[in-house]
Write a protein that holds these residues in place. Sequence first.
Motif, short mmCIF file in Angstrom:
data_model
loop_
_atom_site.label_atom_id
_atom_site.label_comp_id
_atom_site.label_asym_id
_atom_site.label_seq_id
_atom_site.Cartn_x
_atom_site.Cartn_y
_atom_site.Cartn_z
N TYR A 77 3.58 -76.91 -47.83
CA TYR A 77 2.59 -77.94 -48.13
C TYR A 77 1.22 -77.61 -47.54
N VAL A 78 1.20 -77.09 -46.31
CA VAL A 78 -0.08 -76.78 -45.65
C VAL A 78 -0.74 -75.55 -46.26
N ASP A 79 0.06 -74.52 -46.52
CA ASP A 79 -0.50 -73.24 -46.96
C ASP A 79 -0.73 -73.17 -48.47
N TRP A 80 -0.04 -74.03 -49.22
CA TRP A 80 -0.19 -73.91 -50.68
C TRP A 80 -0.40 -75.25 -51.39
N THR A 81 0.62 -76.12 -51.37
CA THR A 81 0.60 -77.31 -52.22
C THR A 81 -0.62 -78.19 -51.98
N PHE A 82 -0.85 -78.61 -50.74
CA PHE A 82 -1.95 -79.53 -50.46
C PHE A 82 -3.31 -78.86 -50.46
N THR A 83 -3.38 -77.63 -49.95
CA THR A 83 -4.68 -76.96 -49.82
C THR A 83 -5.09 -76.20 -51.08
N LYS A 84 -4.19 -75.36 -51.61
CA LYS A 84 -4.54 -74.53 -52.77
C LYS A 84 -4.43 -75.31 -54.08
N ARG A 85 -3.37 -76.09 -54.21
CA ARG A 85 -3.14 -76.77 -55.48
C ARG A 85 -3.91 -78.08 -55.61
N HIS A 87 -6.32 -78.99 -53.33
CA HIS A 87 -7.66 -78.77 -52.75
C HIS A 87 -8.01 -79.73 -51.62
N MET A 88 -7.03 -80.05 -50.79
CA MET A 88 -7.29 -80.89 -49.62
C MET A 88 -7.84 -80.03 -48.47
N PRO A 89 -8.64 -80.60 -47.58
CA PRO A 89 -9.03 -79.86 -46.38
C PRO A 89 -7.80 -79.60 -45.52
N VAL A 90 -7.85 -78.54 -44.74
CA VAL A 90 -6.68 -78.13 -43.96
C VAL A 90 -6.22 -79.23 -42.99
N TRP A 91 -7.19 -79.91 -42.36
CA TRP A 91 -6.82 -80.94 -41.37
C TRP A 91 -6.03 -82.07 -42.02
N LEU A 92 -6.42 -82.45 -43.25
CA LEU A 92 -5.72 -83.52 -43.94
C LEU A 92 -4.34 -83.05 -44.40
N ALA A 93 -4.29 -81.80 -44.85
CA ALA A 93 -3.01 -81.23 -45.28
C ALA A 93 -2.00 -81.24 -44.13
N LYS A 94 -2.46 -80.92 -42.93
CA LYS A 94 -1.56 -80.89 -41.77
C LYS A 94 -1.08 -82.30 -41.40
N VAL A 95 -1.97 -83.26 -41.57
CA VAL A 95 -1.59 -84.65 -41.26
C VAL A 95 -0.51 -85.15 -42.21
N LEU A 96 -0.67 -84.81 -43.49
CA LEU A 96 0.26 -85.30 -44.51
C LEU A 96 1.53 -84.47 -44.63
N ALA A 97 1.44 -83.20 -44.24
CA ALA A 97 2.56 -82.28 -44.47
C ALA A 97 3.81 -82.65 -43.68
N ALA A 98 3.66 -83.09 -42.43
CA ALA A 98 4.83 -83.39 -41.61
C ALA A 98 5.68 -84.53 -42.19
N PRO A 99 5.08 -85.71 -42.44
CA PRO A 99 5.91 -86.78 -43.01
C PRO A 99 6.42 -86.45 -44.42
N ALA A 100 5.58 -85.76 -45.20
CA ALA A 100 6.00 -85.40 -46.56
C ALA A 100 7.20 -84.46 -46.51
N ASP A 147 6.82 -70.61 -65.39
CA ASP A 147 5.59 -71.37 -65.13
C ASP A 147 5.96 -72.84 -64.95
N TYR A 148 6.47 -73.17 -63.77
CA TYR A 148 6.94 -74.53 -63.54
C TYR A 148 5.80 -75.54 -63.46
N ALA A 149 4.55 -75.07 -63.24
CA ALA A 149 3.42 -75.98 -63.11
C ALA A 149 2.79 -76.35 -64.44
N SER A 150 3.30 -75.80 -65.54
CA SER A 150 2.75 -76.11 -66.86
C SER A 150 3.10 -77.54 -67.26
N ASP A 151 2.10 -78.26 -67.80
CA ASP A 151 2.32 -79.62 -68.27
C ASP A 151 2.85 -79.66 -69.70
N SER A 152 2.84 -78.53 -70.36
CA SER A 152 3.22 -78.47 -71.77
C SER A 152 4.69 -78.81 -71.99
N GLY A 153 4.96 -79.44 -73.11
CA GLY A 153 6.34 -79.73 -73.47
C GLY A 153 7.06 -78.50 -73.98
#
Length: 234
Positions: A77-85, A87-100, A147-153
Amino acid sequence: MKPKRYGYFFQILRHIARLFFKRYRFQSPPKVDGPVVLVSHHQNLVGPFTIMLWIPIFVRIWVLGVFSRFKDCYHQYVDWTFTKRFHMPVWLAKVLAAPAAQIIVTGTRSMGAIPVFRGTREIMKTMEESLKTLKAGTPVLIFPDRDYASDSGETGEIYAGFLHLEKMYYRKYHEHVNFVPMFSDKHEHYIRFGEPIRFRDDETFRKGRDRVAKALRASLNELNLEGEEETSSE
């Protein structure tokens, strides 16, 4: 092997989520004899989320191993999902990553998910647990999209490695696996099934793997088109 029911934590999460999301109806699944592997389309989490939210029977879903261990999930979550995907700032990603991560890992275990460790020796644990599950009469649910991130049907290229379940199961129990296409239509809020696809006695595993993989992909796309045609005719 896990008991044939979902754990209380997952049941509570699912009950709460059902209060906020539209119900999905299920088509009657085809009647088959023998072990069943349900093969579905990811659609950027739409497939796994809606199916596991509304499916009326107990199934064991394949989940990436990273979501079965807190430390791995946290870093994902910190290195990819929240920050790269997202686009959260790192500090916020770290706050949310633990409970998530704690919720996801606990939920994954509570639903009886089978961790998938691609590219490591631990993949054998995935296969062995899946074989035990199938032999016990419990369906296994797999989303093999590349491509699991594709929204296409539309279902694109898929990983065919999961089809080794057939090779291992047949070698051990002398019985073919039923691979059943299953598609979650996010527009119609309806989950459809295709006809079971099986390996043949008169073909090599390699030929059967290629044939079954193509047939599964084609069936999933046909199920998607059925929904589009119904929507356009209304």
